[in-house]
Design an enzyme around this catalytic site. Structure first.
Site, PDB file in Angstrom:
ATOM      1  N   ASN A   9     -15.592  15.211 -99.998  1.00 36.39           N
ATOM      2  CA  ASN A   9     -15.059  15.028-101.347  1.00 36.39           C
ATOM      3  C   ASN A   9     -15.396  13.612-101.815  1.00 36.39           C
ATOM      4  O   ASN A   9     -14.761  12.646-101.401  1.00 36.39           O
ATOM      5  CB  ASN A   9     -13.534  15.246-101.310  1.00 36.39           C
ATOM      6  N   ARG A  86     -16.895  19.245-102.602  1.00 32.50           N
ATOM      7  CA  ARG A  86     -16.216  19.344-103.893  1.00 32.50           C
ATOM      8  C   ARG A  86     -17.183  18.812-104.950  1.00 32.50           C
ATOM      9  O   ARG A  86     -17.703  17.705-104.828  1.00 32.50           O
ATOM     10  CB  ARG A  86     -14.960  18.489-103.886  1.00 32.50           C
ATOM     11  N   HIS A 175      -9.182  20.677-111.749  1.00 31.95           N
ATOM     12  CA  HIS A 175      -8.197  21.006-110.695  1.00 31.95           C
ATOM     13  C   HIS A 175      -8.238  22.499-110.351  1.00 31.95           C
ATOM     14  O   HIS A 175      -7.244  23.060-109.878  1.00 31.95           O
ATOM     15  CB  HIS A 175      -6.739  20.682-111.132  1.00 31.95           C
ATOM     16  N   ARG A 236      -3.915   7.968-117.520  1.00 32.81           N
ATOM     17  CA  ARG A 236      -4.582   8.664-118.636  1.00 32.81           C
ATOM     18  C   ARG A 236      -3.558   9.103-119.674  1.00 32.81           C
ATOM     19  O   ARG A 236      -2.475   9.582-119.312  1.00 32.81           O
ATOM     20  CB  ARG A 236      -5.340   9.893-118.136  1.00 32.81           C
ATOM     21  N   GLU A 380      -6.444  21.343-101.440  1.00 30.15           N
ATOM     22  CA  GLU A 380      -7.780  21.610-101.984  1.00 30.15           C
ATOM     23  C   GLU A 380      -8.842  21.624-100.882  1.00 30.15           C
ATOM     24  O   GLU A 380      -9.786  22.405-100.935  1.00 30.15           O
ATOM     25  CB  GLU A 380      -8.119  20.562-103.055  1.00 30.15           C
TER      26      GLU A 380
END
Ligand code: AMP
Length: 394
Positions: A9, A86, A175, A236, A380
């Site tokens: 990842n 990923r 996601h 964010r 994940e």
């Protein structure tokens, strides 16, 4: 199987790798952070043992060093059986994981303009593992793929359609591996099949997104063309009036400055003026720090509005699911958010909620709640390992 599954990842300035056996049990993990900076560092064995990295080490150097350290410590012998990567953006090309070949690499490159911070480093990761293990099959698992079932009414912006046709301007969602995992886990807990399970999945970490999943398919999601849209996040902003860009440009800000402001200086951090960390915010708010309380209030209210909005895409709701560092751990955020949704019939059991659902297979709803509410830890890496293993078998 000859060797373990390696999961890679690559983030914009970080790298995480993990090894799984064929039963999908995690054997080891390693990480490198602050890549490209003078104080780049690495560690293995669930991040305990230090790995020496050169100042300014990039993703390729870090990956080589972490793999060498796993070998030196006996955690990796021989070659992996398969490698799962990923990859952030798969555009409209990828609806599921893909076995990496020349065409897939070209398509990932084509999507780089949609994720300039991520797809290029994802490609670097693939190139580095290809050099290390040229014979091993590699699989790309895309953050966007799960959302390719969104209907046009959910993915189109109300702008001239030439922007979509010429430049791919649409909502993609992110996601996806986490939301897909939630759909499977919720179905398992509820004793149903994923194909007949409908949930609202709230992934609340440093990045936050929420997805409506109808009969196992993503049908609406809060992130859009980029991972900036939607919920309030650590740094964010999530949704703002698009007129803000114009307003700030007229104040003399460049597009880069606006990008930095909305991605790195906003969200919980911008509102509180202190931190992007929800745990610290809760402590500050407890000690009477008003801007921190305001940040939590805006976060929960925006989330509640989105949960309400996601109802428009469903004709049944089997469960509302919370995950991610905040979703899994903050009983306060869950309670405050559901407090805004009483009109829908959500109630919460305070005792189950304060135990993070851990004493009840994730369940935290009150006995009189119209809907089930679950807390499910996301994983994940496991989804990526499962895809890599499946491609190996299939
Ligand atoms: P993630 O990106 O999934 O690792 O999530 C990071 C976020 O989870 C940060 O805002 C953390 O403060 C938050 N978090 C982790 N543990 C807790 C906790 N016990 N209470 C509140 N927030 C938490």
């Amino acid at each position: 199987m000859e060797g373990p599954i390696l999961v890679v990842n690559c983030g914009s300035s970080s790298l995480k790798i993990a090894l799984f056996d064929e039963r999908l049990t995690k054997l080891a993990s390693a990480l490198a952070e602050r890549l490209g900076k003078d104080d780049a560092f690495g560690a293995i064995k669930d991040h305990k043992d230090h790995v020496e990295l050169a100042a300014g080490a990039d993703h390729k150097e870090a990956l080589n060093s972490l793999v060498a350290a796993l070998r030196d410590s006996g955690l990796l012998e021989g070659q992996p059986a398969a490698i799962g990567h990923r990859v952030v953006h798969g555009g409209e090309t990828f609806r599921e994981a893909a076995l990496i070949n020349r065409d897939v690499l070209a398509a990932i490159k084509d999507c780089a303009s949609l994720a300039p911070l991520h797809n290029p480093v994802n490609l670097t990761g693939i190139e580095a593992t290809t050099a290390l293990f040229p014979e091993v099959p590699q699989i790309a698992v895309f953050d966007t793929a799960f959302h390719q079932t969104l209907p046009p009414r959910a993915y189109l912006y109300a702008v001239p359609t030439r922007l979509y046709k010429d430049w791919g301007v649409r909502r993609y969602g992110f996601h996806g591996t986490s939301h897909q995992f939630m759909a499977r886990e919720a179905a398992r807990i509820l004793g149903k099949t994923p194909a007949t399970t409908s949930i609202i999945s709230a992934h609340l970490g440093n990045g936050c997104s929420i997805t409506a999943i109808r009969d196992g398919n993503s049908v609406d999601t809060s992130m859009g063309l980029t991972p900036l849209e939607g919920l309030v996040m650590g740094t964010r902003s999530g949704d703002v009036d698009p007129g803000l860009f114009d307003f700030l440009a007229n104040k003399g800000m460049s597009s880069q400055e606006v990008h930095q402001l909305l991605n790195k200086e906003s969200g919980l951090f911008g509102l509180s003026g202190q931190t992007n960390d929800m745990r610290s915010l809760c402590e500050l708010a407890n000690h009477g720090h008003e801007p921190s309380q305001t940040a939590i209030d805006v976060f929960c209210f925006r989330l509640a509005r989105y949960i309400g909005g996601m109802m428009a895409s469903l004709d049944q709701l089997d469960a509302l699911v919370f995950t991610g560092g905040i979703g899994e751990n903050s009983s306060l955020v869950r309670k405050q958010t559901l407090g805004h949704l009483r009109l829908f019939g959500f109630t919460i059991d305070d005792q189950l909620n304060s135990h993070h659902g851990s004493i009840s297979d994730g369940q935290i709803e009150g006995a009189d709640s119209r809907f089930r509410v679950l807390v499910i830890p996301t994983n994940e890496e496991l989804v990526i390992a499962r895809e890599a293993l499946a491609s190996r078998k299939g």
